[in-house]
Design a protein around this motif. Structure first.
Motif, mmCIF file in Angstrom:
data_model
loop_
_atom_site.group_PDB
_atom_site.id
_atom_site.type_symbol
_atom_site.label_atom_id
_atom_site.label_comp_id
_atom_site.label_asym_id
_atom_site.label_seq_id
_atom_site.Cartn_x
_atom_site.Cartn_y
_atom_site.Cartn_z
ATOM 1 N N VAL A 18 0.821 -1.162 -0.099
ATOM 2 C CA VAL A 18 -0.131 0.036 0.047
ATOM 3 C C VAL A 18 0.870 1.288 -0.085
ATOM 4 N N THR A 19 0.685 2.116 -0.850
ATOM 5 C CA THR A 19 1.600 3.175 -1.197
ATOM 6 C C THR A 19 1.022 4.336 -0.266
ATOM 7 N N SER A 20 0.026 4.600 0.127
ATOM 8 C CA SER A 20 -0.531 5.777 0.698
ATOM 9 C C SER A 20 -1.858 5.437 1.656
ATOM 10 N N GLY A 21 -1.961 5.827 2.881
ATOM 11 C CA GLY A 21 -2.997 5.683 3.788
ATOM 12 C C GLY A 21 -3.197 4.475 4.193
ATOM 13 N N THR A 22 -4.748 3.808 4.396
ATOM 14 C CA THR A 22 -4.651 2.427 5.045
ATOM 15 C C THR A 22 -5.847 2.088 3.904
ATOM 16 N N ARG A 23 -5.433 0.408 3.636
ATOM 17 C CA ARG A 23 -6.223 -0.068 2.744
ATOM 18 C C ARG A 23 -6.887 -1.459 3.502
ATOM 19 N N THR A 24 -7.799 -1.778 3.410
ATOM 20 C CA THR A 24 -8.416 -2.689 4.273
ATOM 21 C C THR A 24 -9.336 -3.679 3.613
ATOM 22 N N VAL A 25 -8.767 -5.056 3.370
ATOM 23 C CA VAL A 25 -9.528 -5.969 2.475
ATOM 24 C C VAL A 25 -10.169 -6.849 3.299
ATOM 25 N N THR A 26 -11.693 -6.842 3.214
ATOM 26 C CA THR A 26 -12.271 -7.462 4.094
ATOM 27 C C THR A 26 -12.814 -8.868 3.523
ATOM 28 N N TYR A 27 -12.460 -10.112 4.605
ATOM 29 C CA TYR A 27 -12.916 -11.185 4.220
ATOM 30 C C TYR A 27 -14.461 -11.392 4.554
ATOM 31 N N ASP A 28 -15.203 -11.230 3.713
ATOM 32 C CA ASP A 28 -16.649 -11.080 3.969
ATOM 33 C C ASP A 28 -17.405 -12.365 4.091
ATOM 34 N N ALA A 29 -18.667 -12.341 4.761
ATOM 35 C CA ALA A 29 -19.682 -13.314 4.525
ATOM 36 C C ALA A 29 -19.819 -14.307 3.277
ATOM 37 N N ALA A 30 -19.642 -13.514 2.275
ATOM 38 C CA ALA A 30 -19.751 -14.063 0.987
ATOM 39 C C ALA A 30 -18.692 -14.988 0.248
ATOM 40 N N ALA A 31 -17.428 -14.843 1.094
ATOM 41 C CA ALA A 31 -16.173 -15.512 0.660
ATOM 42 C C ALA A 31 -16.371 -16.930 1.150
ATOM 43 N N SER A 32 -15.668 -17.858 0.480
ATOM 44 C CA SER A 32 -15.852 -19.300 0.338
ATOM 45 C C SER A 32 -15.307 -19.685 1.778
ATOM 46 N N GLY A 33 -14.747 -19.156 2.574
ATOM 47 C CA GLY A 33 -13.912 -19.722 3.717
ATOM 48 C C GLY A 33 -12.986 -20.713 3.767
ATOM 49 N N LYS A 34 -12.422 -20.807 2.469
ATOM 50 C CA LYS A 34 -11.347 -21.912 2.416
ATOM 51 C C LYS A 34 -10.095 -21.080 1.355
ATOM 52 N N LEU A 35 -8.925 -21.196 1.643
ATOM 53 C CA LEU A 35 -7.940 -20.290 0.899
ATOM 54 C C LEU A 35 -6.440 -21.105 1.502
ATOM 55 N N GLY A 36 -5.737 -21.073 0.050
ATOM 56 C CA GLY A 36 -4.502 -21.848 -0.015
ATOM 57 C C GLY A 36 -3.462 -21.204 0.785
ATOM 58 N N GLY A 37 -3.398 -19.917 0.627
ATOM 59 C CA GLY A 37 -2.422 -19.014 1.323
ATOM 60 C C GLY A 37 -2.742 -17.764 1.201
ATOM 61 N N ILE A 38 -1.720 -16.862 1.786
ATOM 62 C CA ILE A 38 -1.772 -15.457 1.594
ATOM 63 C C ILE A 38 -0.622 -14.706 1.757
ATOM 64 N N ASP A 39 -0.418 -13.753 0.887
ATOM 65 C CA ASP A 39 1.195 -13.133 0.653
ATOM 66 C C ASP A 39 1.032 -11.691 0.800
ATOM 67 N N ILE A 40 1.369 -11.381 1.992
ATOM 68 C CA ILE A 40 1.284 -9.892 2.660
ATOM 69 C C ILE A 40 2.585 -9.045 2.194
ATOM 70 N N THR A 41 2.492 -8.013 1.556
ATOM 71 C CA THR A 41 3.994 -7.324 1.473
ATOM 72 C C THR A 41 3.429 -5.709 1.744
ATOM 73 N N GLN A 42 4.498 -5.282 2.480
ATOM 74 C CA GLN A 42 4.165 -3.808 2.828
ATOM 75 C C GLN A 42 5.803 -3.337 2.971
ATOM 76 N N SER A 43 6.027 -2.229 2.118
ATOM 77 C CA SER A 43 7.274 -1.427 2.229
ATOM 78 C C SER A 43 7.255 0.078 2.073
ATOM 79 N N THR A 44 6.022 0.569 2.032
ATOM 80 C CA THR A 44 5.943 2.254 2.360
ATOM 81 C C THR A 44 5.592 2.640 3.595
ATOM 82 N N ALA A 45 6.673 3.549 4.213
ATOM 83 C CA ALA A 45 6.370 4.230 5.424
ATOM 84 C C ALA A 45 4.893 5.066 5.603
ATOM 85 N N GLY A 46 4.355 4.714 6.506
ATOM 86 C CA GLY A 46 3.266 5.522 6.943
ATOM 87 C C GLY A 46 1.956 4.806 6.514
ATOM 88 N N ALA A 47 1.935 3.816 5.514
ATOM 89 C CA ALA A 47 0.786 3.090 5.059
ATOM 90 C C ALA A 47 0.429 1.815 5.941
#
Length: 611
Positions: free
Chosen positions: A58-87
């Protein structure tokens, strides 16, 4: 710009469908927040079972990805990357989710955050198939927020091992989302390892935030604290707890369950609770320097909860005394304390440092107090074992050491009560200040009665026996007052001109068949010592008189006199007067000279008498 990534490596579940790496596009702007189930946010294909989802920088501010009720409830994996200060790169889970393998949360700059809970229904996050599977690793710049259920008295479940490394934060509760009622408890069903990071209980809205850990807990560094500086509880339901080099805030700890468990800390604790449950006994081996309170609870009737020391443990100043609390509402609950050769020091606790074993919610409490070979023991300013509906059993080797105090309440000990006191147990009066004279009463026979220093007076309206003997150190005094304490062995310490004394008593002290021991704590000194200073005198024929300590000798008996010599001294005791006398054995040369001189004088006198 070179981007540093903390990557989740996950194994895809074998489902027959090809797994994919799918990256968040935010419906055309990767910085946009949005719902997981909206395919427009993924470029057309929502990550599902076996897939790895990529949440890029995320290059600025706050980004929120919401795993909501319509999602399947199954996932192989998740890859989170963050390198910008203040975000802030945030992933919010609002429904049950199962991940195949573990992942990392961290950032080289800015913050990566995974938050689950805060919804109206219970949520379970499972990472890995079982307790041996890799779980969640919280790295520097990462935050794992374990939130509650909104407006509910129950909590959420995290089925994952969690590792919190330096710079990472594992937060329980969130005042920002309005968490549940104060009775709620979130549960980590696997283990937690703290390796330089922080466990933070958000007590801003609710001071009684609770976390249960069902697996093992270990900490090699880091901190455990609260946001408000007060409240917060962690319940350890697993087999072991190990705390080293860890800063502990106001959080209280509880060890719960059944069987045998260990709790080790090199850091001072707040309140420590041991809670037996599951209709079984619980024994917890505890090592910790200090605690601000000690509590024992057994939720199952007729069962025991035991504190076993594996190191010395002391109550902090004005700490809550070791107490039974709550638990089963009927039957007999056994509260066991095994000092195991160590010292449980309650002398700085509440009630002026006086300890009174009590009962919880059960009908009758049985306090089973045990020691080991006369070492260690329980230390308090005074003891009172006479509480109603409380039985006390003192085992062989246990030492109760009363150190007295300035308050009158801290000088009076009472061993009266119901239950057996073993003859090899010890009640020791050893005041920190000898001007604080103490008192003792009992309606039952006790073990060894030892006066280490100062003056101890027997009071009450019942005579009793010291089945293990009476020991009075040099310079100390046992005052019988109007009572009689019977025993078969008296030991008086001798140190220089000082001797232990048995004083007072309105009736003669019976020595019939008893063993009398004079224990020399230093080299003998010629003189006459009065060990029995009671006006009632002494009576009865002794069984033996012994010299011990730096010397070893059994004195020979002739009538009322006991005599013997060793180490250049004559020792004698008169059972008629109660005096013990020590005198130097004359040098052989002096004796010979005296005999020769007497013979010469006799010869001269004889010659003078001749005509």
């Amino acid at each position: 710009m070179k981007t540093s990534r903390i990557t989740l490596f996950l194994l895809a579940v074998a489902t027959g469908a090809a797994s994919a790496q799918i990256t968040w596009t935010g419906n055309g702007n990767p910085n946009n927040s949005g719902a997981w189930s909206d395919s427009a946010n993924w470029g057309g294909s929502v990550p599902d079972i076996g897939d790895t989802a990529g949440l890029g920088n995320v290059t600025s501010g706050t980004r929120t990805v919401t795993y909501d009720a319509a999602a399947s409830g199954k996932l192989g994996g998740i890859d989170i990357t963050q390198s910008t200060a203040g975000a802030v790169n945030a992933f919010s889970i609002k429904r049950n989710l199962t991940l195949t393998n573990g992942f990392a949360i961290g950032a080289t700059a800015g913050t990566s955050e995974v938050r689950f809970g805060g919804a109206a229904e219970k949520i379970t996050l499972q990472v890995g198939a079982n307790a041996s599977s890799p779980g969640i690793t919280v790295e520097s710049g990462g935050r794992l927020v374990f939130d509650f259920i909104q407006g509910s008295s129950s909590g959420n479940d995290l089925a994952s091992n969690v590792i919190v490394n330096t710079g990472g934060v594992f937060q329980v509760g969130s005042s920002a989302t309005g968490t549940s009622a104060s009775t709620a408890q979130n549960t980590l069903t696997r283990g937690l390892s703290l390796a330089g990071g922080s466990v933070l209980l958000d007590t801003t809205s609710y001071s009684a935030v609770r976390l249960a850990i069902q697996g093992a807990f270990s900490s090699t560094g880091g901190s455990i604290s609260t946001t408000s500086g007060s409240g917060g509880s962690i319940f350890f339901d697993g087999p072991s707890v190990s705390l080293a080099n860890t800063t502990i805030g106001s959080v209280n700890f509880s060890v719960r369950g059944s069987g045998t468990k260990t709790f080790q800390s090199d850091t001072a604790l707040n309140r420590l609770y041991l809670i037996g449950r599951n209709n079984a006994d619980l024994e917890v081996s505890v090592t910790a320097p200090t605690a601000t309170g000690l509590y024992l609870t057994q939720e199952s009737a007729g069962r025991a909860v035991a504190l076993k020391l594996t190191g010395n443990l002391a109550l902090a100043s004005n700490g809550v005394q070791l107490s039974a609390t709550g638990g089963a509402t009927s039957g007999v609950t056994t509260y066991q304390v095994n000092t195991n050769g160590h010292v449980l020091d309650l002398s700085l606790g509440q009630n002026y440092g006086k300890w009174t074993p009590n009962k919880g919610s059960e009908t009758t409490a049985l306090w089973d107090l045990r020691g080991s070979n006369g070492t260690g023991g329980i230390k308090a300013r005074a003891f009172d074992l006479s509480a109603a509906n409380v039985q006390t059993v003192l085992g062989a080797g246990l030492v109760l050491e009363a150190i007295s105090g300035s308050n009158v309440n801290s000088r009076a000990s009472n061993l009266s009560g119901v239950g057996e006191i073993d003859a090899a147990s010890v009640f020791r009066f050893n005041p920190a200040d000898t001007s604080y004279a103490g008192t003792l009463r009992s309606n039952r026979n006790i073990g060894i009665l030892e006066v280490k220093a100062g003056t101890l007076t027997i009071d009450g309206d019942v005579d009793f026996n010291a089945a293990g003997g009476i020991v009075v150190a040099a310079g100390a005094e046992l005052n019988l007052g109007a009572r009689a304490v019977g025993t078969s062995k008296y030991t008086f310490g001798v140190n220089g001109a000082n001797i232990g004394k048995l004083n007072g008593g309105t009736t003669p002290v019976s020595l019939a068949g008893s063993t009398l021991i004079f224990n020399f704590e230093s080299s003998a000194q010629a003189g006459t010592y009065e060990a029995f200073a009671n006006p009632g005198g002494i009576t009865g024929g002794l069984g033996a008189v012994q010299i011990a300590g730096l010397y070893s000798l059994n004195l020979a008996n002739s009538g009322n006199e006991w005599n013997g010599s060793t180490g250049g001294y004559n020792f004698s005791f008169s059972s008629e007067t109660g005096y013990f006398t020590v005198s130097a054995v004359p040098e052989p040369s002096t004796t010979a000279l005296g005999v020769s001189g007497a013979a010469l004088v006799a010869t001269l006198l004889g010659r003078r008498r001749q005509p």
